[in-house]
Design a protein around this motif. Structure first.
Motif, PDB file in Angstrom:
ATOM      1  N   GLN A 121     -13.441   3.943   7.756  1.00  0.00           N
ATOM      2  CA  GLN A 121     -13.610   3.461   6.392  1.00  0.00           C
ATOM      3  C   GLN A 121     -14.564   4.409   5.673  1.00  0.00           C
ATOM      4  N   LYS A 134      -5.145   8.878   3.339  1.00  0.00           N
ATOM      5  CA  LYS A 134      -5.894   7.813   2.684  1.00  0.00           C
ATOM      6  C   LYS A 134      -4.939   6.691   2.339  1.00  0.00           C
ATOM      7  N   TYR A 172     -12.261   3.073   0.974  1.00  0.00           N
ATOM      8  CA  TYR A 172     -10.870   3.261   1.374  1.00  0.00           C
ATOM      9  C   TYR A 172     -10.776   3.595   2.868  1.00  0.00           C
ATOM     10  N   TYR A 221       0.842  -1.195   0.000  1.00  0.00           N
ATOM     11  CA  TYR A 221       0.000   0.000   0.000  1.00  0.00           C
ATOM     12  C   TYR A 221       0.876   1.244   0.000  1.00  0.00           C
ATOM     13  N   LYS A 260     -11.415  -3.470  -0.930  1.00  0.00           N
ATOM     14  CA  LYS A 260     -10.326  -2.736  -1.581  1.00  0.00           C
ATOM     15  C   LYS A 260      -8.948  -3.309  -1.252  1.00  0.00           C
ATOM     16  N   TYR A 261      -8.830  -3.960  -0.088  1.00  0.00           N
ATOM     17  CA  TYR A 261      -7.531  -4.383   0.404  1.00  0.00           C
ATOM     18  C   TYR A 261      -7.514  -5.899   0.560  1.00  0.00           C
ATOM     19  N   ILE A 299      -3.928   3.592   0.176  1.00  0.00           N
ATOM     20  CA  ILE A 299      -4.225   3.155  -1.191  1.00  0.00           C
ATOM     21  C   ILE A 299      -3.478   1.859  -1.473  1.00  0.00           C
TER      22      ILE A 299
END
Length: 368
Positions: A346, A363, A351, A30, A300-301, A365
């Motif tokens: 969240q 944030k 994100y 990330y 997302k992760y 990513i």
């Protein structure tokens, strides 16, 4: 031999609950970007329906951040900026789109006693000013000490409001006494009235808003919709920060039981468990000074869904806690050494956003 086996069992049990001090630092999967800069102590923040943010600064400023611009919201009540107290958490009513209610906690000097204690207010915003202000709860009496105001706010699926107040540094006075505020998690209806089924409504002289007691200084509180459960974390003394699953009427033990000791090295108690008092599902030794808490539902992760994220003030990272069967089985450092992580949310985009002291809101990513 039996005694040796018993001691070994205790050591293994302690390791199981207090595992993961050997945390891995994850920097490969990330990156992060700062989306709101120049914040001192962003205690809490929420996303509005238009994806702008409301951000509380502990020093006593409420900020509306939209399109890269910060606007101060005026009309806040008198806030006592003292030690750990100030403007703290913020939450939106679940039906905010229709009713416009925001809720926030702050240190207030109003009422009995010198010093301050934690208050809960709701209000609306019109033309960048708070309107329709209603004081829903004010802990009493005030204390002059600077410690342990809490505080976090959440709503559950029935629109009940839960909020935490620390024991104000009065560990032998407040947390085990149902007639006193402090060291508690409270439950109200959204208008501040007391639910008829609160656990202590029929207990003589008890504070009727109390939901659980025996807490030290809870600065993390989340509602997990899929299991209809409430989780909290709280600061221990030297060692013994805890994660707890919060259930109505339960006693979480402080200061009768704890895995921590006094800051100067002496014992607080000789016991870590007692009948009628809840055990944490996890504790940290040494203390990480936890603040902010988030349950990840996003895709997302990779591998993060169902994890809990906890900010560390002391060691300056975001702790990713992998949960299995209501136990922390693995921990990983995120945002390591960026700064004291005070809040984590969240966002509606899926994100993860973290409020980092003297940095701002960042944030996270994923790279892949």
């Amino acid at each position: 031999m039996t005694k040796v086996k018993h001691l070994l069992s205790i050591v293994l049990l302690l390791h199981f609950f207090a595992c993961a001090q050997d945390k891995n630092t994850n920097v490969a999967n990330y990156e992060y970007e700062t989306v709101v800069n120049d914040l001192e102590i962003p205690w809490g923040f929420v996303f509005l329906p238009d994806n702008s943010m409301l951000i509380t600064e502990k020093a006593g400023t409420l900020i509306h951040f939209k399109n890269g611009k910060k606007t101060e919201i005026t009309g806040l009540p008198a806030i006592k900026r003292h030690g750990q107290g100030g403007l703290m958490d913020i939450a939106l009513h679940p039906d905010y789109k229709n009713n416009g209610w925001i809720y926030f906690t702050y240190a207030s000097a109003e009422g009995e006693g010198s010093g301050a204690n934690t208050a809960l207010m709701r209000a609306k915003i019109s033309n960048n000013t708070l309107t329709n202000k209603e004081l829903l709860y004010k802990a009493t009496p005030n204390f002059s000490g600077p410690d342990h105001f809490g505080s976090r706010i959440i709503f559950d699926k029935n629109n009940y409001l839960f909020f935490s107040i620390g024991e104000r540094g009065e560990r032998d006075l407040n947390p085990q006494d149902l007639t006193r505020d402090g060291g508690k998690i409270y439950r109200l209806k959204d208008d501040g009235s007391i639910p008829a089924d609160n656990p202590f409504v029929n207990t003589p002289n008890a504070k009727k808003a109390i939901y659980t007691y025996g807490h030290r200084n809870p600065q993390g509180l989340i509602y997990i919709e899929e299991t209809n459960s409430i989780w909290s974390h709280e600061h221990g003394p030297k060692g013994g920060d805890e994660i707890n699953i919060i259930e109505a009427g339960k006693n979480y033990g402080w200061p009768v039981i704890t895995y921590g000791i006094n800051y100067w090295g002496t014992k607080i108690t000789d016991i870590t468990e007692k009948e009628g008092m809840e055990q944490p599902i996890h504790y940290w030794t040494p203390s990480i000074a936890p603040s902010g808490m988030c349950y990840v539902t996003s895709d997302k992760y990779k591998g993060w869904k169902g994890n809990i994220l906890v900010g560390s003030l002391r060691f300056q990272y975001l702790d990713r806690c992998v949960i299995k069967n209501n136990k922390v089985v693995y921990e990983e450092k995120l945002l390591d050494n960026l700064g004291r992580v005070r809040s984590v949310v969240q966002g509606p985009d899926g994100y993860i956003y973290a409020g980092v002291e003297n940095v701002g809101i960042v944030k996270i990513i994923p790279k892949n």
